[in-house]
Design an enzyme around this catalytic site. Sequence first.
Site, PDB file in Angstrom:
ATOM      1  N   HIS A  57       0.833  -1.210   0.000  1.00 28.32           N
ATOM      2  CA  HIS A  57       0.000   0.000   0.000  1.00 28.32           C
ATOM      3  C   HIS A  57       0.870   1.264   0.000  1.00 28.32           C
ATOM      4  O   HIS A  57       1.190   1.810   1.048  1.00 28.32           O
ATOM      5  CB  HIS A  57      -0.904  -0.037   1.238  1.00 28.32           C
ATOM      6  CG  HIS A  57      -2.026   0.938   1.210  1.00 28.32           C
ATOM      7  ND1 HIS A  57      -3.268   0.659   1.741  1.00 28.32           N
ATOM      8  CD2 HIS A  57      -2.120   2.207   0.732  1.00 28.32           C
ATOM      9  CE1 HIS A  57      -4.059   1.698   1.586  1.00 28.32           C
ATOM     10  NE2 HIS A  57      -3.386   2.667   0.989  1.00 28.32           N
ATOM     11  N   HIS A  59       1.374   5.117  -1.941  1.00 30.67           N
ATOM     12  CA  HIS A  59       0.892   6.153  -2.871  1.00 30.67           C
ATOM     13  C   HIS A  59       2.108   6.852  -3.471  1.00 30.67           C
ATOM     14  O   HIS A  59       2.879   7.476  -2.742  1.00 30.67           O
ATOM     15  CB  HIS A  59       0.004   7.160  -2.138  1.00 30.67           C
ATOM     16  CG  HIS A  59      -1.269   6.550  -1.603  1.00 30.67           C
ATOM     17  ND1 HIS A  59      -2.403   6.408  -2.373  1.00 30.67           N
ATOM     18  CD2 HIS A  59      -1.572   6.033  -0.394  1.00 30.67           C
ATOM     19  CE1 HIS A  59      -3.367   5.835  -1.644  1.00 30.67           C
ATOM     20  NE2 HIS A  59      -2.886   5.595  -0.433  1.00 30.67           N
ATOM     21  N   LEU A  60       2.266   6.707  -4.779  1.00 28.89           N
ATOM     22  CA  LEU A  60       3.450   7.297  -5.430  1.00 28.89           C
ATOM     23  C   LEU A  60       3.146   8.615  -6.143  1.00 28.89           C
ATOM     24  O   LEU A  60       4.066   9.319  -6.545  1.00 28.89           O
ATOM     25  CB  LEU A  60       4.077   6.292  -6.401  1.00 28.89           C
ATOM     26  CG  LEU A  60       4.761   5.086  -5.722  1.00 28.89           C
ATOM     27  CD1 LEU A  60       5.227   4.065  -6.753  1.00 28.89           C
ATOM     28  CD2 LEU A  60       5.937   5.527  -4.849  1.00 28.89           C
ATOM     29  N   ASP A 151      -8.793   2.621  -3.252  1.00 28.50           N
ATOM     30  CA  ASP A 151      -8.313   3.222  -2.002  1.00 28.50           C
ATOM     31  C   ASP A 151      -8.294   4.751  -2.043  1.00 28.50           C
ATOM     32  O   ASP A 151      -7.923   5.361  -3.032  1.00 28.50           O
ATOM     33  CB  ASP A 151      -6.912   2.733  -1.637  1.00 28.50           C
ATOM     34  CG  ASP A 151      -6.477   3.351  -0.322  1.00 28.50           C
ATOM     35  OD1 ASP A 151      -7.126   3.068   0.693  1.00 28.50           O
ATOM     36  OD2 ASP A 151      -5.527   4.150  -0.323  1.00 28.50           O
ATOM     37  N   HIS A 231      -5.509  -1.044   5.674  1.00 31.11           N
ATOM     38  CA  HIS A 231      -5.355  -0.257   6.916  1.00 31.11           C
ATOM     39  C   HIS A 231      -6.438  -0.461   7.989  1.00 31.11           C
ATOM     40  O   HIS A 231      -7.181   0.448   8.316  1.00 31.11           O
ATOM     41  CB  HIS A 231      -5.221   1.239   6.614  1.00 31.11           C
ATOM     42  CG  HIS A 231      -6.121   1.793   5.538  1.00 31.11           C
ATOM     43  ND1 HIS A 231      -7.478   1.606   5.524  1.00 31.11           N
ATOM     44  CD2 HIS A 231      -5.830   2.554   4.453  1.00 31.11           C
ATOM     45  CE1 HIS A 231      -7.974   2.215   4.479  1.00 31.11           C
ATOM     46  NE2 HIS A 231      -7.008   2.796   3.811  1.00 31.11           N
ATOM     47  N   ASN A 277      -6.450   8.892   7.113  1.00 28.75           N
ATOM     48  CA  ASN A 277      -7.698   8.173   6.901  1.00 28.75           C
ATOM     49  C   ASN A 277      -7.429   6.693   6.650  1.00 28.75           C
ATOM     50  O   ASN A 277      -6.757   6.370   5.680  1.00 28.75           O
ATOM     51  CB  ASN A 277      -8.447   8.778   5.706  1.00 28.75           C
ATOM     52  CG  ASN A 277      -9.836   8.224   5.574  1.00 28.75           C
ATOM     53  OD1 ASN A 277     -10.390   7.675   6.522  1.00 28.75           O
ATOM     54  ND2 ASN A 277     -10.405   8.345   4.391  1.00 28.75           N
ATOM     55  N   ASP A 304       0.772   2.530   3.778  1.00 28.32           N
ATOM     56  CA  ASP A 304      -0.107   3.639   3.360  1.00 28.32           C
ATOM     57  C   ASP A 304       0.692   4.934   3.240  1.00 28.32           C
ATOM     58  O   ASP A 304       0.205   6.012   3.595  1.00 28.32           O
ATOM     59  CB  ASP A 304      -1.301   3.817   4.316  1.00 28.32           C
ATOM     60  CG  ASP A 304      -2.437   4.624   3.672  1.00 28.32           C
ATOM     61  OD1 ASP A 304      -2.309   5.009   2.481  1.00 28.32           O
ATOM     62  OD2 ASP A 304      -3.441   4.878   4.349  1.00 28.32           O
ATOM     63  N   HIS A 308       2.065  14.273   0.755  1.00 38.04           N
ATOM     64  CA  HIS A 308       1.270  15.428   0.343  1.00 38.04           C
ATOM     65  C   HIS A 308       2.156  16.662   0.334  1.00 38.04           C
ATOM     66  O   HIS A 308       2.987  16.840   1.242  1.00 38.04           O
ATOM     67  CB  HIS A 308       0.104  15.651   1.310  1.00 38.04           C
ATOM     68  CG  HIS A 308      -1.005  14.647   1.168  1.00 38.04           C
ATOM     69  ND1 HIS A 308      -1.763  14.531   0.025  1.00 38.04           N
ATOM     70  CD2 HIS A 308      -1.474  13.708   2.017  1.00 38.04           C
ATOM     71  CE1 HIS A 308      -2.652  13.559   0.196  1.00 38.04           C
ATOM     72  NE2 HIS A 308      -2.488  13.038   1.384  1.00 38.04           N
TER      73      HIS A 308
HETATM   74  O1  DOR Z   1      -4.805   8.944   4.735  1.00 37.73           O
HETATM   75  C1  DOR Z   1      -5.008   8.524   3.602  1.00 37.73           C
HETATM   76  N1  DOR Z   1      -4.373   9.031   2.540  1.00 37.73           N
HETATM   77  N2  DOR Z   1      -5.914   7.552   3.428  1.00 37.73           N
HETATM   78  C2  DOR Z   1      -6.314   7.164   2.208  1.00 37.73           C
HETATM   79  O2  DOR Z   1      -7.146   6.299   2.107  1.00 37.73           O
HETATM   80  C3  DOR Z   1      -5.770   7.820   0.998  1.00 37.73           C
HETATM   81  C4  DOR Z   1      -4.457   8.410   1.259  1.00 37.73           C
HETATM   82  C5  DOR Z   1      -4.016   9.368   0.203  1.00 37.73           C
HETATM   83  O3  DOR Z   1      -4.104   9.066  -0.990  1.00 37.73           O
HETATM   84  O4  DOR Z   1      -3.498  10.433   0.548  1.00 37.73           O
HETATM   85 ZN    ZN Z   2      -7.207   4.000   2.258  1.00 37.69          ZN
END
Ligand code: DOR
Ligand code: ZN
Length: 430
Positions: A57, A59-60, A151, A231, A277, A304, A308
């Site tokens: 899990h 996020h790139l 997701d 998660h 989240n 996860d 950002h």
């Molecule tokens: O905290 C989170 N960030 N939960 C998610 O389900 C998505 C993720 C995101 O893409 O930033």
């Molecule tokens: Zn998620």
Amino acid sequence: MNSWLIQNASIVGRETADIAIENGVVTEVGTGLTAPEGARVLDATGLIALPGLVDLHTHLREPGREDAETVESGSRAAALGGYTAVCAMANTSPVADTAGVVEQVWRLGRDAGLVDVQPIGAVTVGLKGEHMAELGAMADSAANVRIFSDDGFCVADPKMMRRALEYVKAFDGVIAQHAEEPALTAGAQMHEGEFSSQLGLAGWPAVAEEAIIARDCLLTGHVGSRLHVCHVSTAGSVEILRWAKSKGWRVTAEVCPHHLLLTDERATTYDPVNKVNPPLRTDTDIEALRAGLAEGVIDVVATDHAPHSSEDKDCEWAAARPGMLGLQTALSIVVKTMVEPGLLDWDGVAERMSRRPARIAGLDGHGLDPAPGVPANLTLIDPAASWTVVPNELASLSRNTPYAQMTFPATVRATFLRGEATVLEGKAQK
Ligand code: DOR
Ligand code: ZN
């Protein structure tokens, strides 16, 4: 180039041995080995050799938000965290809901060459939950997609979830669900509990997660397909998963390092770095999650990793995006929360951070202990070292770590991807 003699490593925390690697493949594990021709020698005395970590899990952010992370920068963070493979979530822009986009991500990962990047495909077009995406085309593509997930959003419609579970059976795929009943979390800012009442912030109740997990376990049992729960964050979810597994249903689950360590009390700082989240929960949840992970009810640890930009994160709590960095801190947090209290040994860490995630994702060549004939995907850990998190020193393009200035046990000394050192002396090699 891809030949090594790693001397005196503790193999997955057990016996001390040398590991000979030739052309990217382990050729021998034993004592007093001689170096293969042209091999570099690395003294690993005091270090633990684990199969390279695998993240289900990550996020790139590429394509679309290359200011927050690229496939390359995220791959570098992963290698530095001891990973040799990561599964890239589909909530990019455009969404990874076609063969074209998943192939693009897969190629970017191959070109970066730091870890194997395995794209996850979206379940529904644009993550909107209305129309099923081209799951078959993504599975047949060069990216060879096996995990599908919306997701960031929950596949909330039970009919859609059922159809998706049925569809992926044809190629032994798995649906990874972000379990959040949206009708129960509208406007939610943090865990619903004592602190949300105190702060006057809208709460995200545990039942919103548990209701979807229960429903999806029932659906999976009904159609005989594979469900993976992303998660998991509450004590009640662990109970439901234990029950579903006792039925013999094909359900797996992950927990994130932050849910093993941090609580909702963090929200009282109003620092959005703590917004995620599903949200940070309570001490009772942490205890149940740790016990569930030790017991095997929760199969794996997944990061996860959710980078950002400061524009999206350094703002008031309600406006900030949820998510926190995870790749470079995951192993250390597992050591702190699971190994140090005696809940897991190193074999247990290898199981939950490498072998099982590799099996769930179907990543051949990953999650294998060093043995003759196995691709040399390995990480060398110094269990006696500690380090302090300095956000500016992390490899991610983003800075949203909740662990700034915290000191953690265990460092990654080296990571090998098919015998190539992507990390050496704790430093990325490209
Ligand atoms: O905290 C989170 N960030 N939960 C998610 O389900 C998505 C993720 C995101 O893409 O930033
Ligand atoms: Zn998620």
